[in-house]
Design an enzyme around this catalytic site. Structure first.
Site, PDB file in Angstrom:
ATOM      1  N   ARG A   1       3.282   3.532 -14.029  1.00 19.65           N
ATOM      2  CA  ARG A   1       2.708   3.607 -12.676  1.00 19.65           C
ATOM      3  C   ARG A   1       2.541   5.085 -12.362  1.00 19.65           C
ATOM      4  NH1 ARG A   1       4.207   0.507  -7.181  1.00 19.65           N
ATOM      5  NH2 ARG A   1       2.817  -0.924  -8.277  1.00 19.65           N
TER       6      ARG A   1
ATOM      7  N   HIS B   1      -5.430  -1.335 -10.453  1.00 20.47           N
ATOM      8  CA  HIS B   1      -4.140  -2.035 -10.454  1.00 20.47           C
ATOM      9  C   HIS B   1      -4.361  -3.357 -11.197  1.00 20.47           C
ATOM     10  CE1 HIS B   1      -0.164  -3.036  -9.521  1.00 20.47           C
ATOM     11  NE2 HIS B   1      -0.195  -3.140  -8.205  1.00 20.47           N
TER      12      HIS B   1
ATOM     13  N   GLN C   1      -1.945  -6.443 -11.027  1.00 19.24           N
ATOM     14  CA  GLN C   1      -2.056  -7.130  -9.744  1.00 19.24           C
ATOM     15  C   GLN C   1      -3.191  -8.151  -9.797  1.00 19.24           C
ATOM     16  OE1 GLN C   1      -0.025  -6.611  -6.821  1.00 19.24           O
ATOM     17  NE2 GLN C   1      -1.054  -8.536  -6.376  1.00 19.24           N
TER      18      GLN C   1
ATOM     19  N   ASP D   1      -5.153  -4.904   1.749  1.00 21.17           N
ATOM     20  CA  ASP D   1      -4.144  -3.995   1.192  1.00 21.17           C
ATOM     21  C   ASP D   1      -3.890  -2.917   2.244  1.00 21.17           C
ATOM     22  OD1 ASP D   1      -2.562  -2.399  -0.495  1.00 21.17           O
ATOM     23  OD2 ASP D   1      -4.251  -1.640  -1.678  1.00 21.17           O
TER      24      ASP D   1
ATOM     25  N   CYS E   1      -1.575  -7.816  -1.683  1.00 26.18           N
ATOM     26  CA  CYS E   1      -0.777  -7.436  -2.846  1.00 26.18           C
ATOM     27  C   CYS E   1       0.662  -7.068  -2.465  1.00 26.18           C
ATOM     28  CB  CYS E   1      -1.446  -6.292  -3.593  1.00 26.18           C
ATOM     29  SG  CYS E   1      -1.793  -4.865  -2.554  1.00 26.18           S
TER      30      CYS E   1
ATOM     31  N   ARG F   1       3.153 -12.196 -10.259  1.00 27.62           N
ATOM     32  CA  ARG F   1       3.245 -10.954 -11.029  1.00 27.62           C
ATOM     33  C   ARG F   1       4.147 -11.189 -12.242  1.00 27.62           C
ATOM     34  NH1 ARG F   1       2.303  -6.045  -8.575  1.00 27.62           N
ATOM     35  NH2 ARG F   1       2.489  -5.287 -10.708  1.00 27.62           N
TER      36      ARG F   1
HETATM   37  N1  NVA Z   1      -3.327   0.556  -2.781  1.00 26.50           N
HETATM   38  C1  NVA Z   1      -1.888   0.509  -2.782  1.00 26.50           C
HETATM   39  C2  NVA Z   1      -1.385  -0.639  -3.594  1.00 26.50           C
HETATM   40  C3  NVA Z   1       0.112  -0.830  -3.598  1.00 26.50           C
HETATM   41  C4  NVA Z   1       0.571  -1.945  -4.468  1.00 26.50           C
HETATM   42  C5  NVA Z   1      -1.358   1.827  -3.295  1.00 26.50           C
HETATM   43  O1  NVA Z   1      -1.951   2.394  -4.233  1.00 26.50           O
HETATM   44  O2  NVA Z   1      -0.349   2.317  -2.760  1.00 26.50           O
HETATM   45  N1   CP Z   2       1.963  -5.000  -5.318  1.00 24.53           N
HETATM   46  C1   CP Z   2       2.722  -4.088  -5.929  1.00 24.53           C
HETATM   47  O1   CP Z   2       2.340  -3.484  -6.923  1.00 24.53           O
HETATM   48  O2   CP Z   2       3.947  -3.911  -5.375  1.00 24.53           O
HETATM   49  P1   CP Z   2       4.971  -2.727  -5.703  1.00 24.53           P
HETATM   50  O3   CP Z   2       4.330  -1.449  -5.241  1.00 24.53           O
HETATM   51  O4   CP Z   2       6.202  -3.056  -4.896  1.00 24.53           O
HETATM   52  O5   CP Z   2       5.231  -2.716  -7.165  1.00 24.53           O
END
Ligand code: NVA
Ligand code: CP
Length: 311
Positions: free
Chosen positions: A106, A133, A136, A228, A268, A296
């Site tokens: 990540r 993502h 997801q 989101d 999400c 997930r």
């Molecule tokens: N768009 C959000 C998704 C979190 C799962 C982010 O990048 O923080």
């Molecule tokens: N939706 C998602 O990726 O959640 P987290 O940021 O908690 O991993």
């Protein structure tokens, strides 16, 4: 004849062909139905998990997934390896490839996860970057199949920031024949290249991918509505300014009155209640946000099984 996904990376949704994506989703349903069948499938295997950002779902679903299949996951916190500062991405990929069987990352910049994949000898999975993502999207598609029976021909509407989550969903729709409409305020539309490419892919599946700034026409008749957070991780300084820009696009009771009466609600998570979505909408019978979070686990177990060559 179907090809094996063993040894492949999953950095972008389109790394899978439509046929491969369908196979992963089929396996995800099987893993959910009969988890015992997969209990020892990854025995002795290790997943290294690199995190530059916080996480609840991604970390726990990957870690629990490995445990449930007899393997082990190692959490590498942002300060543990200081990716790009203490050591180059290339060297991290080279070292982890010699010890782990799978890598999940990540990251902030998409180029980082691409760089990891370029230098890794074992599969690299994108656990969220600023551009995509994809894991997801696997869980999202699994949830839509569960709730609506199929993907092809569904009218899917994403209302919010046209960034990582939206990009992966556009590709997901394009590969499966699901129509995707992205509804955003001006200036927050998805990346033009992603739009172009997902439209091209959609021509083969029959999916129409559209972008609009007009909320009412965009959400009318939706089978699925998705949102989101307005400020993604790393954009916290913009949060207040974004609230004003995005508030007219909040998913609330009025927006739901424009969708199909049995519309499925997705998010999400994490959610900022009463910003991008009202709490009440997330608790409607059509809301599948916690099934989506649970999926997930199943979808990523299936993905890991395929990439590790165990399926
Ligand atoms: N768009 C959000 C998704 C979190 C799962 C982010 O990048 O923080
Ligand atoms: N939706 C998602 O990726 O959640 P987290 O940021 O908690 O991993």
């Amino acid at each position: 004849m179907s090809t094996s996904m063993a040894g492949r990376h999953f950095v972008n949704v389109k790394d899978l062909s439509p046929e491969e994506l369908a196979r992963v989703l089929d396996s995800a349903a099987k893993v959910k139905r009969q988890p015992a069948e997969f209990r020892q499938k990854l025995a002795g295997k290790t997943l290294a998990m690199i995190f530059q950002k916080p996480s609840l779902r991604t970390r726990v679903s990957f870690e629990a997934g490995m445990t449930q299949m007899g393997g082990h996951a190692i959490y590498l916190a942002p300060t543990d390896i200081s990716l790009g500062k203490r050591e180059t991405t290339e060297d991290i990929a080279m070292v982890l490839s010699r010890m782990a069987d799978l890598i999940m990352a990540r990251v902030f910049g998409h180029d980082i996860v691409e760089d990891l994949a370029k230098h890794s000898r074992v599969p690299v999975i994108n656990g969220l970057s600023d551009h995509e993502h994809p894991c997801q999207t696997l869980a999202d598609l699994q949830t839509i199949i569960e709730r609506r029976g199929r993907l092809a021909g569904q009218r899917f509407v994403y209302c919010g920031d046209g960034n990582n989550v939206a990009h992966s969903l556009m590709y997901g729709g394009a590969l499966t024949g699901m129509h995707v409409t992205i509804v955003t305020p001006k200036g927050y539309e998805p990346n033009a290249a992603v739009l172009e490419e997902s439209r091209q892919l959609g021509r083969q599946s029959g999916a129409e991918i559209t972008v609009t700034n007009d909320l009412e026409s965009g959400v009318r008749g939706a089978d699925v509505i998705y949102t989101d957070v307005w400020a993604s991780m790393g954009q916290e300084a913009e949060a207040e300014a974004r609230k004003k820009i995005f508030m007219p696009y909040q998913v609330n009771a009025r927006v739901m009155s424009l969708t199909k009466s049995d519309c499925t609600v997705l998010h999400c998570l994490p959610a900022h209640y009463n910003e991008e979505i009202t709490y009440d909408v997330t608790r409607l019978p059509g809301s599948a946000i916690f099934d989506q979070a649970e999926n997930r686990l199943h979808a990523q177990k299936a993905l890991m099984l395929h990439l590790a060559g165990a399926l």
